[in-house]
Design an enzyme around this catalytic site. Sequence first.
Site, PDB file in Angstrom:
ATOM      1  N   CYS A  79       6.031  -6.135  -9.938  1.00  0.00           N
ATOM      2  CA  CYS A  79       6.553  -5.656 -11.227  1.00  0.00           C
ATOM      3  C   CYS A  79       6.041  -4.235 -11.548  1.00  0.00           C
ATOM      4  CB  CYS A  79       6.241  -6.675 -12.313  1.00  0.00           C
ATOM      5  SG  CYS A  79       7.335  -6.495 -13.709  1.00  0.00           S
ATOM      6  N   HIS A  85       6.910 -11.886 -10.637  1.00  0.00           N
ATOM      7  CA  HIS A  85       5.511 -12.328 -10.592  1.00  0.00           C
ATOM      8  C   HIS A  85       5.422 -13.707  -9.961  1.00  0.00           C
ATOM      9  CE1 HIS A  85       4.114  -9.227 -13.416  1.00  0.00           C
ATOM     10  NE2 HIS A  85       5.234  -9.434 -14.061  1.00  0.00           N
ATOM     11  N   GLU A  97       2.703 -14.739  -8.933  1.00  0.00           N
ATOM     12  CA  GLU A  97       1.314 -15.113  -9.236  1.00  0.00           C
ATOM     13  C   GLU A  97       1.171 -15.832 -10.581  1.00  0.00           C
ATOM     14  OE1 GLU A  97       2.559 -12.118  -9.216  1.00  0.00           O
ATOM     15  OE2 GLU A  97       1.872 -11.012 -10.972  1.00  0.00           O
TER      16      GLU A  97
HETATM   17  N1  GLN Z   1       7.850  -3.052 -17.896  1.00  0.00           N
HETATM   18  C1  GLN Z   1       6.546  -2.912 -17.350  1.00  0.00           C
HETATM   19  C2  GLN Z   1       6.271  -1.481 -16.920  1.00  0.00           C
HETATM   20  O1  GLN Z   1       7.032  -0.617 -17.098  1.00  0.00           O
HETATM   21  C3  GLN Z   1       6.340  -3.826 -16.181  1.00  0.00           C
HETATM   22  C4  GLN Z   1       6.294  -5.268 -16.642  1.00  0.00           C
HETATM   23  C5  GLN Z   1       5.488  -6.183 -15.771  1.00  0.00           C
HETATM   24  O2  GLN Z   1       4.705  -5.766 -14.911  1.00  0.00           O
HETATM   25  N2  GLN Z   1       5.662  -7.450 -16.019  1.00  0.00           N
HETATM   26  O3  GLN Z   1       5.231  -1.219 -16.398  1.00  0.00           O
END
Ligand code: GLN
Length: 195
Positions: free
Chosen positions: A79, A173, A175
């Site tokens: 992410c 994720h 995790e």
């Molecule tokens: N939207 C977040 C960002 O820009 C990422 C979200 C996440 O890691 N769950 O960093």
Amino acid sequence: MKPIGVLCLQGDFREHLLTFKALGIPTVRVRKEEGLIGIGGLVIPGGESTVIDKLSKIFGLRDSIIKLISQGLPTFGTCAGLILLAEKLVDGTQTQQTFGGLNVVVQRNAFGSQLDSFEEDVDFVGIDTPVHAAFIRAPIVTEIGADVSVVAKLEDGRIVGVQQGNILGISFHPEVTGETAVHRYFADMCKSANF
Ligand code: GLN
């Protein structure tokens, strides 16, 4: 095997540490430059990419991380971690920088706000059973370079997982859902890279 470093500046690094623990894979917490010594791989967790970017500069880690990635250190971003590995961002903030390494364009917050978060089972190339994945303010990969392979897609075809050599980046994720298969996959990447 050498321990896998987990970048512990912000975000869900604890969940990554616990997932590797469940697999019996050694880890080290990376908060300072010394933490990068002797690791066989690096995880960049989910969280907020703008904050991890800022803290990596404040903690003096940014240059060393970029160097290690360019030297072939196996690196896995989930992410926000995927955002930080992208060469190019769409909808980043004006000052936001990435470490780079993945020859892709990543769009931040591509599914909308926190309220548009969801869970889904995702097919993952190289893993036999679908991966149970949580998407939380998740990014997507909108363009990939010739040297990048897609490892995970949503049913509508949107790209949510890519690999380029020793670098793995996913929008979601595993995790936080008790899923261990992607971490095992990454640990296998680290073993065969033998960095
Ligand atoms: N939207 C977040 C960002 O820009 C990422 C979200 C996440 O890691 N769950 O960093």
